[in-house]
Design an enzyme around this catalytic site. Structure first.
Site, short mmCIF file in Angstrom:
data_model
loop_
_atom_site.label_atom_id
_atom_site.label_comp_id
_atom_site.label_asym_id
_atom_site.label_seq_id
_atom_site.Cartn_x
_atom_site.Cartn_y
_atom_site.Cartn_z
N ASP A 64 -4.02 -2.26 5.66
CA ASP A 64 -2.67 -1.68 5.84
C ASP A 64 -2.51 -0.32 5.27
O ASP A 64 -3.17 -0.11 4.28
CB ASP A 64 -1.37 -2.72 5.78
N VAL A 65 -1.66 0.49 6.06
CA VAL A 65 -1.45 1.70 5.63
C VAL A 65 -0.95 1.68 4.02
O VAL A 65 -1.35 2.80 3.22
CB VAL A 65 -0.32 2.65 6.24
#
Length: 244
Positions: free
Chosen positions: A116-117
Site C-alpha cells: 500500500d501507499v
C-alpha cells in the site's frame, strides 16, 4: 527516490520477438516512442532500416538505435526499500510510482506482491512473469514477514486469534495460521503465507486492534538489504533470484 546502481543479471533472448517489444524492453523508449523511432529511420536491423515496428527480431539479429547497439537487458530482478507515499501501480494522479525509479520502461516491469501507499519495506520488481508467479501464487504459501506498529497493546488473546487464523470481512474465509512475535506491547513481527487485499491491516482490525505503521522485512528467504535506504533499489544477485 534514489537508487543503488549494481550489475543487473543479463540473459539472451530465447526466441524471435517483435521489434517494438524488443526495443521497449531493452531501451528507455516506450512502445509509442519506438514506433516513432522506426518511422523516422533511427532503427537499423542487420544494417538495414527497420521495415516495421512489428517485424520480428531473431537471436542473431543486430539492432542499432541512433547508431548504437541495443544490448539485451533481460527481464530484470530488483529489490527496493519502498518509501511511504509511493505506489506500486503504473500511474496515479496523487502519488509517484516506484516504476519511475528504474532506467527502463515502466510497462516492462511489475511488482511481485504490491504494498500500500503508506506501507514501507521490501518489494520485488521484475519483468519475469513466471518468476513473480512463484512468489505470489496462493498455492505456494510464500512467507511474508512484516513489522507492525499497533494502535493498542497486543494481548495474548489477540495473538492466539492471529496465530489460529481470523475471518476477514466480507469474504468470511479464515486466514491461514500466522506467526506472531511480540517485540514491544505496541509492536509485533507478523508472518503470513497469503497475500490478500490489505491483509495485515484487516487481520488486526479483526482482533479489535489497528495498524499504525507497516514495514515488510522479508519475502520467502529473501530479506531486505539493510544497506538500502528508503527509496533505494538494487539488482538481485543470481543466488537471490534462485530462491524463487
Amino acid at each position: 527516490m534514489t537508487r543503488v546502481n549494481r550489475n543487473v543479471p543479463s540473459s539472451r533472448a530465447s526466441k524471435a520477438v517483435r521489434l517494438d517489444k524488443y526495443l521497449a524492453n531493452n531501451s528507455t523508449l516506450s512502445r509509442k516512442e519506438v514506433r516513432i523511432a522506426v518511422k523516422t529511420g533511427r532503427v537499423l536491423v542487420d544494417g538495414e532500416p527497420a521495415s516495421s515496428f512489428s517485424q520480428h527480431i531473431e537471436d542473431a539479429s543486430e539492432v542499432l538505435l541512433d547508431g548504437a547497439p541495443v544490448e539485451i537487458q533481460g527481464p530484470g530482478y530488483f529489490m527496493m526499500n519502498k518509501a511511504a507515499g509511493w505506489i506500486c501501480s503504473h500511474s496515479s494522479d496523487l502519488y509517484p510510482s516506484v516504476y519511475a525509479c528504474f532506467d527502463r520502461p515502466a510497462e516492462s516491469l511489475h511488482v511481485a506482491g504490491r504494498l500500500d501507499v503508506d506501507t514501507t519495506g521490501l518489494i520485488l520488481v521484475t519483468g519475469d512473469g513466471q518468476w513473480s508467479h512463484r512468489i505470489t501464487s496462493p498455492a505456494r504459501h510464500c512467507e511474508k514477514i512484516y513489522r507492525v506498529g499497533l494502535a493498542e497493546f497486543i494481548t495474548p488473546r489477540m495473538t492466539e486469534r492471529l496465530e489460529k487464523g481470523v475471518f476477514l470481512s466480507p469474504e468470511k474465509v479464515r486466514t491461514r495460521p500466522a506467526r506472531v512475535e511480540v517485540i514491544r506491547p505496541d509492536e509485533i513481527r507478523l508472518t503470513i503465507t497469503e497475500g490478500r487485499y490489505h491483509q495485515v491491516k484487516r487481520m488486526l482490525e479483526a482482533v479489535e486492534n489497528k495498524v499504525e505503521w507497516l514495514h515488510r522485512e522479508q519475502v520467502g528467504e529473501l530479506k531486505l538489504d539493510p544497506d538500502l535506504a528508503p527509496g533505494e533499489w538494487r539488482a538481485l544477485q543470481n543466488n537471490e533470484i534462485a530462491l524463487f
